[in-house]
Design a protein around this motif. Structure first.
Motif, PDB file in Angstrom:
ATOM      1  N   ASP A 350       0.831  -1.206   0.000  1.00  0.00           N
ATOM      2  CA  ASP A 350       0.000   0.000   0.000  1.00  0.00           C
ATOM      3  C   ASP A 350       0.865   1.256   0.000  1.00  0.00           C
ATOM      4  O   ASP A 350       0.587   2.219  -0.727  1.00  0.00           O
ATOM      5  CB  ASP A 350      -0.920   0.006   1.221  1.00  0.00           C
ATOM      6  N   GLY A 351       1.919   1.259   0.824  1.00  0.00           N
ATOM      7  CA  GLY A 351       2.804   2.420   0.862  1.00  0.00           C
ATOM      8  C   GLY A 351       3.503   2.659  -0.460  1.00  0.00           C
ATOM      9  O   GLY A 351       3.635   3.805  -0.912  1.00  0.00           O
ATOM     10  N   LYS A 352       3.930   1.586  -1.121  1.00  0.00           N
ATOM     11  CA  LYS A 352       4.614   1.734  -2.407  1.00  0.00           C
ATOM     12  C   LYS A 352       3.653   2.227  -3.491  1.00  0.00           C
ATOM     13  O   LYS A 352       4.033   3.063  -4.319  1.00  0.00           O
ATOM     14  CB  LYS A 352       5.238   0.395  -2.817  1.00  0.00           C
ATOM     15  N   LEU A 353       2.440   1.711  -3.481  1.00  0.00           N
ATOM     16  CA  LEU A 353       1.463   2.148  -4.474  1.00  0.00           C
ATOM     17  C   LEU A 353       1.076   3.608  -4.257  1.00  0.00           C
ATOM     18  O   LEU A 353       0.864   4.359  -5.224  1.00  0.00           O
ATOM     19  CB  LEU A 353       0.218   1.266  -4.424  1.00  0.00           C
ATOM     20  N   THR A 354       1.013   4.018  -3.007  1.00  0.00           N
ATOM     21  CA  THR A 354       0.737   5.429  -2.718  1.00  0.00           C
ATOM     22  C   THR A 354       1.871   6.309  -3.236  1.00  0.00           C
ATOM     23  O   THR A 354       1.633   7.400  -3.790  1.00  0.00           O
ATOM     24  CB  THR A 354       0.552   5.634  -1.210  1.00  0.00           C
ATOM     25  N   ALA A 355       3.100   5.841  -3.077  1.00  0.00           N
ATOM     26  CA  ALA A 355       4.245   6.595  -3.587  1.00  0.00           C
ATOM     27  C   ALA A 355       4.207   6.682  -5.112  1.00  0.00           C
ATOM     28  O   ALA A 355       4.533   7.724  -5.692  1.00  0.00           O
ATOM     29  CB  ALA A 355       5.547   5.939  -3.126  1.00  0.00           C
ATOM     30  N   VAL A 356       3.793   5.606  -5.780  1.00  0.00           N
ATOM     31  CA  VAL A 356       3.656   5.634  -7.242  1.00  0.00           C
ATOM     32  C   VAL A 356       2.599   6.650  -7.651  1.00  0.00           C
ATOM     33  O   VAL A 356       2.789   7.436  -8.593  1.00  0.00           O
ATOM     34  CB  VAL A 356       3.306   4.232  -7.778  1.00  0.00           C
ATOM     35  N   ALA A 357       1.454   6.654  -6.942  1.00  0.00           N
ATOM     36  CA  ALA A 357       0.384   7.601  -7.256  1.00  0.00           C
ATOM     37  C   ALA A 357       0.858   9.038  -7.077  1.00  0.00           C
ATOM     38  O   ALA A 357       0.553   9.924  -7.894  1.00  0.00           O
ATOM     39  CB  ALA A 357      -0.828   7.323  -6.374  1.00  0.00           C
ATOM     40  N   ARG A 358       1.628   9.273  -6.019  1.00  0.00           N
ATOM     41  CA  ARG A 358       2.138  10.617  -5.771  1.00  0.00           C
ATOM     42  C   ARG A 358       3.131  11.022  -6.853  1.00  0.00           C
ATOM     43  O   ARG A 358       3.128  12.158  -7.338  1.00  0.00           O
ATOM     44  CB  ARG A 358       2.791  10.670  -4.394  1.00  0.00           C
ATOM     45  N   GLY A 359       4.009  10.082  -7.229  1.00  0.00           N
ATOM     46  CA  GLY A 359       4.995  10.401  -8.255  1.00  0.00           C
ATOM     47  C   GLY A 359       4.386  10.620  -9.621  1.00  0.00           C
ATOM     48  O   GLY A 359       4.852  11.453 -10.399  1.00  0.00           O
ATOM     49  N   GLN A 360       3.338   9.863  -9.940  1.00  0.00           N
ATOM     50  CA  GLN A 360       2.672  10.005 -11.244  1.00  0.00           C
ATOM     51  C   GLN A 360       1.568  11.056 -11.230  1.00  0.00           C
ATOM     52  O   GLN A 360       0.959  11.317 -12.272  1.00  0.00           O
ATOM     53  CB  GLN A 360       2.074   8.651 -11.654  1.00  0.00           C
ATOM     54  N   GLN A 361       1.288  11.608 -10.031  1.00  0.00           N
ATOM     55  CA  GLN A 361       0.221  12.599  -9.865  1.00  0.00           C
ATOM     56  C   GLN A 361      -1.117  12.051 -10.370  1.00  0.00           C
ATOM     57  O   GLN A 361      -1.822  12.656 -11.181  1.00  0.00           O
ATOM     58  CB  GLN A 361       0.575  13.902 -10.587  1.00  0.00           C
ATOM     59  N   LEU A 362      -1.436  10.848  -9.856  1.00  0.00           N
ATOM     60  CA  LEU A 362      -2.669  10.165 -10.225  1.00  0.00           C
ATOM     61  C   LEU A 362      -3.424   9.761  -8.964  1.00  0.00           C
ATOM     62  O   LEU A 362      -2.811   9.608  -7.890  1.00  0.00           O
ATOM     63  CB  LEU A 362      -2.353   8.906 -11.050  1.00  0.00           C
ATOM     64  N   PRO A 363      -4.716   9.558  -9.059  1.00  0.00           N
ATOM     65  CA  PRO A 363      -5.477   9.065  -7.908  1.00  0.00           C
ATOM     66  C   PRO A 363      -4.998   7.665  -7.502  1.00  0.00           C
ATOM     67  O   PRO A 363      -4.661   6.835  -8.355  1.00  0.00           O
ATOM     68  CB  PRO A 363      -6.920   9.036  -8.412  1.00  0.00           C
ATOM     69  N   VAL A 364      -4.974   7.405  -6.202  1.00  0.00           N
ATOM     70  CA  VAL A 364      -4.550   6.096  -5.716  1.00  0.00           C
ATOM     71  C   VAL A 364      -5.473   5.004  -6.238  1.00  0.00           C
ATOM     72  O   VAL A 364      -5.048   3.861  -6.462  1.00  0.00           O
ATOM     73  CB  VAL A 364      -4.509   6.093  -4.173  1.00  0.00           C
ATOM     74  N   SER A 365      -6.751   5.350  -6.465  1.00  0.00           N
ATOM     75  CA  SER A 365      -7.710   4.353  -6.947  1.00  0.00           C
ATOM     76  C   SER A 365      -7.303   3.785  -8.305  1.00  0.00           C
ATOM     77  O   SER A 365      -7.459   2.585  -8.561  1.00  0.00           O
ATOM     78  CB  SER A 365      -9.101   4.974  -7.034  1.00  0.00           C
ATOM     79  N   LEU A 366      -6.759   4.638  -9.183  1.00  0.00           N
ATOM     80  CA  LEU A 366      -6.324   4.143 -10.495  1.00  0.00           C
ATOM     81  C   LEU A 366      -5.091   3.249 -10.365  1.00  0.00           C
ATOM     82  O   LEU A 366      -4.948   2.247 -11.080  1.00  0.00           O
ATOM     83  CB  LEU A 366      -6.028   5.322 -11.422  1.00  0.00           C
ATOM     84  N   VAL A 367      -4.203   3.613  -9.454  1.00  0.00           N
ATOM     85  CA  VAL A 367      -3.012   2.792  -9.227  1.00  0.00           C
ATOM     86  C   VAL A 367      -3.423   1.433  -8.667  1.00  0.00           C
ATOM     87  O   VAL A 367      -2.907   0.390  -9.077  1.00  0.00           O
ATOM     88  CB  VAL A 367      -2.034   3.504  -8.274  1.00  0.00           C
ATOM     89  N   ARG A 368      -4.378   1.436  -7.738  1.00  0.00           N
ATOM     90  CA  ARG A 368      -4.870   0.180  -7.181  1.00  0.00           C
ATOM     91  C   ARG A 368      -5.555  -0.664  -8.264  1.00  0.00           C
ATOM     92  O   ARG A 368      -5.437  -1.888  -8.289  1.00  0.00           O
ATOM     93  CB  ARG A 368      -5.851   0.475  -6.051  1.00  0.00           C
TER      94      ARG A 368
END
Length: 492
Positions: A350-368
């Protein structure tokens, strides 16, 4: 006949080749081919023989089997390399090395010579292992493997497969584990977290040595435990079905019986047992599938959702425990006691996916959504439907996000199965030679860490050794590192 010879002499090379190919392929008779080209049957046979000879030359080995291909300079250094390489690369016994030297090289050596060379190599391996830098290990995998009754403590880096701990011990309690982990700490070992089974000595030893360093639960062992439960109950259900069928066949042979007959009563009980066994096996199988595919799978929901599903499964197991407490009870207790440890990987993910969302400037829901997509097989229609929908939402950013999610998932281990893999590789060495003691384990650890992978499911590992993967630096061949000299130049 003269006309035929003239026609054959004027026949172009391309038509001669075609004539020979058609003759070899038997697409037409020799007579028809001769008539079609205005040549004699003897000429057709001659062209066919030429084609056969050309094919033989093309597929014949260029070099004679007995020709000398290359020569090896046999020196004492090279012989020592052979003596050490045969047991480690080929799993050869001491007497196998003696026989190889005698039969293929005409050299007589003793078993003691082989032993002494390996002892010297083992002492050099201890020195190299002691100088290793373990600061690059971020996730450590710990487990205990056994040779007979002797426990062997093992530690492996999850990313590089580098084995930083392989030590035989009299006990596997907290003190023993703590001492070995503290020794490894002196060489820079300080992982972000470790993964291990529920062994109390292992976990207590890590806590004593490293304090608050997390020790996540090993998904591999618990999966094996509950899958074994589901398989056992399925076999019991099949047995209940077989007993009911046998009773029906027996009653059919005996003939008409009354309702108070013993066989009829036994059949009724068998039917009830069958229904209960089938229902229990079906329910447990369904619960274990939910646990594997929805809760403990790497691609899945957030940690909070996994915890709710986990508790639901444990509660369902508890409701059915009375039907087979001896088998279901241990699994239910193990799951209940290890919930937070087993699901710790989900928090890391979860922490890594949140970091990806922050880096890509995308909603966490799309990353999930991209993460959950990895649960589906790439051959299914559902996968490609989800793939298309997500690509429509993201446009040109889809592939960047998808690759980033795949990378963080690959870097989030859930089990210590690499230690089990290490155990399988060590087993043949353990059974061959038990008399080298501790230094022999150091030699095996050195060999496995410095031997380059010939192949691997992970493409980045092929052609590299675990030490190279851990440090990012190249090193000489492992025989050279053992002080056995440089290898001879390889034949071009």
């Amino acid at each position: 006949m003269v006309g035929s010879v003239g026609a054959a002499a004027k026949l172009p090379d391309s038509e001669r080749i075609d004539l020979a190919i058609r003759a070899l392929a038997r697409s037409a008779t020799i007579t028809d081919l001769a008539s079609e080209h205005g040549v004699s049957r003897k000429f057709v046979y001659a062209q066919t023989q030429k084609a056969c000879a050309a094919l033989d030359d093309a597929f014949r080995s260029v070099t004679d089997e007995n020709a000398v291909l290359f020569q090896v300079a046999v020196s004492k250094t090279w012989l020592r390399q052979v003596i050490v390489a045969l047991p480690l690369i080929c799993h050869s016994s001491y007497r196998g090395v003696v026989e190889f030297m005698r039969d293929l090289l005409g050299i007589s050596i003793s078993v003691g010579t082989v032993h002494n060379e390996l002892q010297t190599a083992a002492r050099n391996a201890v020195v190299v292992n002691g100088a290793e830098d373990l600061s690059g290990v971020r996730v450590g995998l710990h487990d205990e493997i056994f040779q007979g009754k002797t426990p062997v403590l093992a530690g492996v880096d999850a990313a590089s497969t580098y084995c930083y701990l392989l030590a035989a011990a009299e006990h596997r309690d907290a003190d023993t584990w703590g001492v070995h982990l503290l020794d490894a700490t002196k060489r820079g070992l300080k992982p972000d977290h470790t993964i291990a089974d529920a062994g109390q000595g292992l976990r207590a030893g890590q806590k004593a040595a490293w304090g608050d360093t997390p020790c996540h639960g090993d998904v591999f062992h618990i999966q094996h435990q509950y899958e074994s439960l589901a398989n056992t109950l399925s076999q019991l259900a099949k047995g209940a079905v077989s007993r009911r069928k046998k009773l029906e066949i027996t009653i059919g042979r005996v003939g008409q019986t009354g309702p108070d007959d013993g066989l009829v009563i036994e059949l009724e009980l068998a039917r009830q047992t069958e229904v209960q066994a089938l229902r229990l096996a079906r329910d447990i199988r369904l619960l274990t599938q939910w646990l594997s595919h929805d809760v403990l799978a790497l691609a899945g929901p957030v940690l909070a959702s996994r915890q709710v599903l986990f508790d639901f499964i444990v509660a369902e197991l508890a409701q059915r425990e009375a039907q087979d407490a001896r088998r279901i009870g241990p699994v239910r207790v193990a799951l209940q006691n290890q919930r937070d440890d087993l699901l710790a990987f989900a928090g890391v993910l979860d922490g890594k996916l949140t970091a990806v969302a922050r880096g890509q400037q995308l909603p966490v829901s799309l990353v999930r959504e991209a993460c959950v997509l990895h649960r589906l097989p790439t051959t299914s229609a559902s996968y490609w439907l989800g793939w298309s929908q997500l690509r429509t939402k993201l446009g040109t950013r889809f592939h960047i996000l998808f690759d980033a999610v795949a990378l963080v998932m690959a870097q989030t281990p859930r089990s210590s199965s690499l230690v089990e893999n290490l155990n399988s590789r060590l087993r043949n060495y353990f059974t061959l030679r038990r008399h080298l003691g501790g230094p022999y384990l150091d030699l095996l650890r050195f060999f496995l860490n410095h031997r380059r992978f010939m192949r691997s499911q992970r493409a980045e590992r092929t052609g590299h050794s675990p030490r190279e993967l851990l440090t990012g630096e190249s090193h000489p061949h492992w025989l050279t590192l053992l002080g056995l000299g440089a290898l001879q130049p390889q034949r071009a």
